[in-house]
Design an enzyme around this catalytic site. Structure first.
Site, PDB file in Angstrom:
ATOM      1  N   VAL A 159       0.832  -1.201   0.000  1.00  0.00           N
ATOM      2  CA  VAL A 159       0.000   0.000   0.000  1.00  0.00           C
ATOM      3  C   VAL A 159       0.868   1.252   0.000  1.00  0.00           C
ATOM      4  CG1 VAL A 159      -1.720   1.328   1.288  1.00  0.00           C
ATOM      5  CG2 VAL A 159      -1.948  -1.154   1.090  1.00  0.00           C
ATOM      6  N   TYR A 160       1.888   1.272   0.850  1.00  0.00           N
ATOM      7  CA  TYR A 160       2.789   2.431   0.883  1.00  0.00           C
ATOM      8  C   TYR A 160       3.451   2.620  -0.482  1.00  0.00           C
ATOM      9  CZ  TYR A 160       6.484   5.563   2.521  1.00  0.00           C
ATOM     10  OH  TYR A 160       7.327   6.632   2.687  1.00  0.00           O
ATOM     11  N   SER A 161       3.920   1.541  -1.075  1.00  0.00           N
ATOM     12  CA  SER A 161       4.556   1.623  -2.388  1.00  0.00           C
ATOM     13  C   SER A 161       3.587   2.156  -3.429  1.00  0.00           C
ATOM     14  CB  SER A 161       5.056   0.243  -2.824  1.00  0.00           C
ATOM     15  OG  SER A 161       6.012  -0.258  -1.921  1.00  0.00           O
TER      16      SER A 161
END
Length: 248
Positions: A159-161
């Site tokens: 998700v962060y990526s």
């Protein structure tokens, strides 16, 4: 850190969204060292924001801290209005505010997903959208993304990526929108950097950095200072990775 003798940003007003801690406060201080007056936003770290303001004022520059959660579009818009009302102009914006949550696809909660999208993607867009009409022609827009946009080194970071890849793509399009006014739009993608947000997992990734160490906030701030200066006037729509050669 050596203070610039040239004051390349003298007379400029910069605004750093998420400027009270870590990379953000390092950017605020470096821009002030280069001669800029600086507005910074913060979500909760009021004391650290005040310390950053004091540090800027000790350099002989002006500073203003505004509480504004980057998940709140109205707060971002109001912060931009306050900055311009106070200083009368806006030349540089740096969108650094972000959140990091890790978790596998099987367990990642939708509320956490929405929050990360609100801050890391929507908040970046809203900050640029609110600031763009106020920026002087020839101004600078700089986002702080992550090398995870192109290199995901461990499970749980999908998700962060995704949010940081969205920022890199966003920058390319907004650069075209603002090019007629000679406003450059660029994205800095740090690798593992020693901050409060990353403290829990730095040891896991340090072995993936060929230089054998993690980055320091002032190193990221140095690249931001270059992008904020006249020297970078021919660079726009770019994502610049600064990660010690991170290998995945």
């Amino acid at each position: 850190m050596v203070v610039s003798e040239n004051f390349k940003l003298l007379g400029k007003v910069a605004m750093v969204f998420g400027g009270s801690r870590g990379i953000g406060t390092a950017i605020v201080r470096r821009l002030a060292e280069e001669g800029a007056d600086v507005v910074l936003t913060y979500a909760s770290a009021e004391n650290r924001a005040a310390e950053t303001v004091e540090a800027v004022e000790a350099m002989g520059r002006k500073a203003l801290a505004i509480k504004a959660d980057s998940a709140d579009a109205g707060a971002i818009q109001n912060a931009v209005a306050q900055a311009v009302d106070r200083f009368g102009r806006l030349d540089i914006i740096v969108v650094n505010a972000g959140v990091l949550r890790l978790g596998s696809v099987e367990t990642f909660g939708l509320e956490e997903l929405d929050h990360m999208l609100d801050v890391n993607v929507r908040g970046v867009f809203v900050a640029i959208q609110a600031a763009a009409p106020r920026l002087t022609d020839g101004g600078r827009v700089i986002t702080i993304g992550s090398n995870t946009a192109i290199r995901t080194g461990f499970p749980g970071s999908s998700v962060y990526s995704m949010t940081k890849a969205a920022v890199a793509t966003m920058v390319k399009g907004i650069a075209l929108d603002l090019a007629p006014r000679a406003i450059t739009v660029n994205n800095v993608q740090p690798g593992p950097t020693e901050t409060d947000m990353t403290a829990d997992h730095l040891e896991k990734v340090k072995s993936l950095v060929p230089l054998g160490r993690v980055g320091q906030p002032h190193e990221i701030a140095g690249l931001v200072a270059y992008l904020a200066s006249d020297e970078s006037a021919y660079m726009t729509g770019a994502s610049l990775t600064i990660d010690g050669g991170y290998v995945l």
